[in-house]
Design a protein around this motif. Structure first.
Motif, PDB file in Angstrom:
ATOM      1  N   SER A 103      38.399  45.025  38.761  1.00  0.00           N
ATOM      2  CA  SER A 103      37.688  43.733  38.774  1.00  0.00           C
ATOM      3  C   SER A 103      38.652  42.560  38.888  1.00  0.00           C
ATOM      4  O   SER A 103      38.317  41.523  39.468  1.00  0.00           O
ATOM      5  CB  SER A 103      36.835  43.586  37.513  1.00  0.00           C
ATOM      6  OG  SER A 103      37.613  43.732  36.343  1.00  0.00           O
ATOM      7  N   ASN A 152      38.995  40.201  42.395  1.00  0.00           N
ATOM      8  CA  ASN A 152      38.842  38.748  42.264  1.00  0.00           C
ATOM      9  C   ASN A 152      40.000  37.994  42.922  1.00  0.00           C
ATOM     10  O   ASN A 152      39.805  36.976  43.585  1.00  0.00           O
ATOM     11  CB  ASN A 152      38.745  38.353  40.790  1.00  0.00           C
ATOM     12  CG  ASN A 152      37.492  37.563  40.493  1.00  0.00           C
ATOM     13  OD1 ASN A 152      36.540  37.576  41.275  1.00  0.00           O
ATOM     14  ND2 ASN A 152      37.463  36.876  39.365  1.00  0.00           N
ATOM     15  N   ASN A 182      36.615  39.674  37.314  1.00  0.00           N
ATOM     16  CA  ASN A 182      35.251  39.535  37.833  1.00  0.00           C
ATOM     17  C   ASN A 182      34.342  40.352  36.919  1.00  0.00           C
ATOM     18  O   ASN A 182      34.236  41.568  37.051  1.00  0.00           O
ATOM     19  CB  ASN A 182      35.194  40.055  39.274  1.00  0.00           C
ATOM     20  CG  ASN A 182      33.842  39.798  39.918  1.00  0.00           C
ATOM     21  OD1 ASN A 182      32.804  39.867  39.272  1.00  0.00           O
ATOM     22  ND2 ASN A 182      33.876  39.498  41.210  1.00  0.00           N
ATOM     23  N   TRP A 183      33.707  39.661  35.981  1.00  0.00           N
ATOM     24  CA  TRP A 183      32.940  40.354  34.957  1.00  0.00           C
ATOM     25  C   TRP A 183      31.727  41.083  35.521  1.00  0.00           C
ATOM     26  O   TRP A 183      31.323  42.128  35.003  1.00  0.00           O
ATOM     27  CB  TRP A 183      32.525  39.384  33.859  1.00  0.00           C
ATOM     28  CG  TRP A 183      33.693  38.960  33.027  1.00  0.00           C
ATOM     29  CD1 TRP A 183      34.317  37.751  33.023  1.00  0.00           C
ATOM     30  CD2 TRP A 183      34.423  39.782  32.104  1.00  0.00           C
ATOM     31  NE1 TRP A 183      35.387  37.740  32.161  1.00  0.00           N
ATOM     32  CE2 TRP A 183      35.474  38.982  31.582  1.00  0.00           C
ATOM     33  CE3 TRP A 183      34.300  41.101  31.676  1.00  0.00           C
ATOM     34  CZ2 TRP A 183      36.378  39.476  30.649  1.00  0.00           C
ATOM     35  CZ3 TRP A 183      35.200  41.589  30.742  1.00  0.00           C
ATOM     36  CH2 TRP A 183      36.228  40.778  30.243  1.00  0.00           C
ATOM     37  N   THR A 184      31.139  40.557  36.579  1.00  0.00           N
ATOM     38  CA  THR A 184      30.011  41.250  37.213  1.00  0.00           C
ATOM     39  C   THR A 184      30.477  42.591  37.765  1.00  0.00           C
ATOM     40  O   THR A 184      29.818  43.618  37.582  1.00  0.00           O
ATOM     41  CB  THR A 184      29.421  40.400  38.343  1.00  0.00           C
ATOM     42  OG1 THR A 184      28.981  39.152  37.809  1.00  0.00           O
ATOM     43  CG2 THR A 184      28.250  41.125  38.994  1.00  0.00           C
ATOM     44  N   TRP A 185      31.633  42.568  38.436  1.00  0.00           N
ATOM     45  CA  TRP A 185      32.203  43.805  38.976  1.00  0.00           C
ATOM     46  C   TRP A 185      32.522  44.778  37.842  1.00  0.00           C
ATOM     47  O   TRP A 185      32.235  45.971  37.937  1.00  0.00           O
ATOM     48  CB  TRP A 185      33.469  43.474  39.777  1.00  0.00           C
ATOM     49  CG  TRP A 185      34.048  44.650  40.501  1.00  0.00           C
ATOM     50  CD1 TRP A 185      34.731  45.702  39.959  1.00  0.00           C
ATOM     51  CD2 TRP A 185      33.985  44.918  41.902  1.00  0.00           C
ATOM     52  NE1 TRP A 185      35.116  46.600  40.923  1.00  0.00           N
ATOM     53  CE2 TRP A 185      34.671  46.149  42.130  1.00  0.00           C
ATOM     54  CE3 TRP A 185      33.441  44.233  42.999  1.00  0.00           C
ATOM     55  CZ2 TRP A 185      34.811  46.690  43.401  1.00  0.00           C
ATOM     56  CZ3 TRP A 185      33.587  44.787  44.264  1.00  0.00           C
ATOM     57  CH2 TRP A 185      34.263  45.994  44.453  1.00  0.00           C
ATOM     58  N   ILE A 198      31.226  45.046  34.795  1.00  0.00           N
ATOM     59  CA  ILE A 198      30.013  45.609  34.176  1.00  0.00           C
ATOM     60  C   ILE A 198      29.396  46.676  35.082  1.00  0.00           C
ATOM     61  O   ILE A 198      28.996  47.751  34.616  1.00  0.00           O
ATOM     62  CB  ILE A 198      29.009  44.488  33.867  1.00  0.00           C
ATOM     63  CG1 ILE A 198      29.550  43.595  32.745  1.00  0.00           C
ATOM     64  CG2 ILE A 198      27.655  45.069  33.462  1.00  0.00           C
ATOM     65  CD1 ILE A 198      28.749  42.332  32.514  1.00  0.00           C
ATOM     66  N   CYS A 199      29.330  46.380  36.389  1.00  0.00           N
ATOM     67  CA  CYS A 199      28.779  47.360  37.332  1.00  0.00           C
ATOM     68  C   CYS A 199      29.650  48.621  37.362  1.00  0.00           C
ATOM     69  O   CYS A 199      29.134  49.745  37.443  1.00  0.00           O
ATOM     70  CB  CYS A 199      28.685  46.751  38.728  1.00  0.00           C
ATOM     71  SG  CYS A 199      27.435  45.466  38.882  1.00  0.00           S
ATOM     72  N   HIS A 200      30.960  48.424  37.294  1.00  0.00           N
ATOM     73  CA  HIS A 200      31.893  49.551  37.255  1.00  0.00           C
ATOM     74  C   HIS A 200      31.624  50.438  36.040  1.00  0.00           C
ATOM     75  O   HIS A 200      31.549  51.670  36.161  1.00  0.00           O
ATOM     76  CB  HIS A 200      33.332  48.999  37.219  1.00  0.00           C
ATOM     77  CG  HIS A 200      34.359  50.003  36.799  1.00  0.00           C
ATOM     78  ND1 HIS A 200      35.094  50.756  37.698  1.00  0.00           N
ATOM     79  CD2 HIS A 200      34.793  50.387  35.553  1.00  0.00           C
ATOM     80  CE1 HIS A 200      35.911  51.558  37.031  1.00  0.00           C
ATOM     81  NE2 HIS A 200      35.764  51.349  35.738  1.00  0.00           N
TER      82      HIS A 200
END
Length: 469
Positions: A369, A373, A383-386, A388-390
């Motif tokens: 992440s 970024n 990249n917190w969205t990345w 979390i999805c990871h």
């Protein structure tokens, strides 16, 4: 007239811009290898997961069974080293007698060193029960001076059976391991036909290699009735998720040997020949195993010997082997076990051990992440969205894989060994704890130097042998 501080402010601003630009450029440069490392880890996860999904199930095993011709199978000697009583020991040892293999081509040798070992009555009971099977118990002849060839007690114990084995193909199987009745048939087919999970390309990266060792994926099953069994549940979680995934992936690609010593098949002649090439000395038939008594990780060193000296590689037979664990096992004991073996691996496969934290979900997610970024969004942050999805994707993959391994072991396991059940809530709890403990355990193992093994401290020498302290 322009004030002097205006020049100072202008100069400071320029310095800050240059400094910020340099830092950003450095981060961009560092992010490239980090991103590549992240992609490599994801590829390994994908390979391990897909191999387990498509090949480690009852349907795939039956497909392989259909190809096996009993008449063409070569004879095999099963070697089982014993010391003391293990969990579900009777069922584990009995599984060797229950192999669906031509009896005229099967020999079982149990090895113990002490004539008063408590495992002996169990072995004698099984030999009497299965009198139609060629099975024997071997005990060190000189009880005042037990066989000693080096620091490894497993090798010291096994040598007599290794040397006396009637057949060239050996299945070295730990005493606490339970195997499916068809494991040996699939394994010998794999060895004879140069297969890996049924594929005719045994090693993706080394196509010049030939399968000269068959390995099975070790799985732990906690059947403890004690409330304090978090340690065994963590062992079960580690072996069925992280370890299984990367063990299968690395043995499919095979850039180098990756072998766990719980259950392996190879030819004595190949190992003896390897030792002759290593030592540059002529050895007597059946004396090759002695060479590995100086190593704690004899399984890894045997795999290297076969890989490097007889152009061999490992093949998988779509089989898992099960280690039942009972009794009280605390989280502290789990940490000590993992740290001990990581510390051994630190000396034997240094580069892989130093990189191991990057194969865990949390650090891998942070690396991925952050590098994404920097490279795609020009931002020096995670990249917190990345991330979390990871983590969600990693959790889902592990949950699916864990359930599939439960199903394949439950289909093959003895009714005496309690089959495992998949509970999502319990899985999530132990999965999260194992993931959070991974990095602290690695740090503990890297900081220490001594290795505690069976209550005895050791140090690893430059030639990778072990010396008692």
């Amino acid at each position: 007239m322009t004030p002097i501080w205006s020049y100072v402010d202008s100069y400071s601003s320029s310095v800050d811009e240059v400094s910020t630009s340099s830092v950003n450029r450095l981060l961009e440069v560092l992010s490239i290898p980090l991103f590549i490392l992240y992609i490599v880890v994801l590829v390994l996860v994908f390979i391990g997961f897909t191999q387990i999904t498509f090949h480690f199930n009852k349907k795939a095993q039956l497909q392989l069974d259909f190809l096996v011709d009993d008449d063409s199978l070569e004879p095999v000697t099963i070697l089982r080293p014993l010391k003391g009583i293990d969990s579900n020991m009777l069922s584990c040892l009995e599984s060797s007698f229950q192999q669906k293999y031509p009896l005229e081509k099967l020999e079982i040798i149990f090895c113990v060193q002490s004539a008063v070992d408590p495992a002996i009555p169990i072995v004698n009971t099984l030999i009497e029960k299965y009198s139609n099977v060629d099975a024997k118990l071997m005990i060190d002849q000189d009880q005042k001076s037990l066989d000693f060839f080096g620091s490894n007690p497993k090798v010291n114990n096994l040598h007599k059976g290794y040397k006396a084995a009637k057949y060239d193909i050996l299945w070295v199987l730990d005493s606490n391991i339970y195997t499916d009745p068809h494991t040996l048939r699939r394994s010998i087919y794999t060895l004879q036909n140069n297969k890996n999970n049924g594929s005719s390309v045994p090693a993706w990266l080394r196509r010049d290699k030939t399968v000269k060792m068959v390995t099975h994926v070790p799985i732990v099953a906690s059947n403890s009735k004690h409330r304090i069994n978090w340690g065994s549940k963590l062992d079960e979680m580690f072996m069925s998720t992280s370890h299984a995934k990367f063990y299968v992936a690395l043995n499919r690609i095979q850039p180098a040997p990756c072998i766990n010593g719980k259950s392996n098949i190879y030819k004595r002649s190949d190992l003896d020949k390897s030792v002759e090439l290593i030592t540059r000395q002529r050895i007597l038939k059946g004396d090759g195993l002695k060479h590995f008594a100086k190593y704690i990780g004899e399984d890894h060193m045997i795999a290297i010997a076969i890989f490097e000296n007889v152009d061999g590689c490992a093949g998988m037979s779509r089989d898992v082997v099960l280690q039942p664990v009972s009794g009280q096992n605390s989280v502290k004991e789990y940490i000590q076990r993992r740290a001990r073996w990581l510390r051994i691996r630190k000396y034997m496969v240094s580069a892989a051990t130093f990189l191991e934290p990057t194969t865990e979900s949390l650090l891998s997610g942070i690396i991925g992440s952050f590098s994404v970024n920097v490279l795609l969004k020009d931002k020096s942050s995670i990249n917190w969205t990345w991330f979390i999805c990871h983590m969600i994707a990693w959790f889902v993959i592990d949950a699916i894989q864990y359930e599939k391994l439960i199903n394949v072991t439950n289909n093959n396991v003895s009714s005496v060994i309690v089959p495992r059940k998949f509970h999502l809530g319990q899985f999530a709890r132990f999965w999260a704890l194992r993931e959070f403990l991974a990095l602290p355990i690695w740090v503990i193992s890297m900081c220490g130097t001594d290795i505690q093994w069976r209550g005895q401290p050791f140090k690893i020498l430059p030639d990778l042998s072990a010396e008692p302290l």
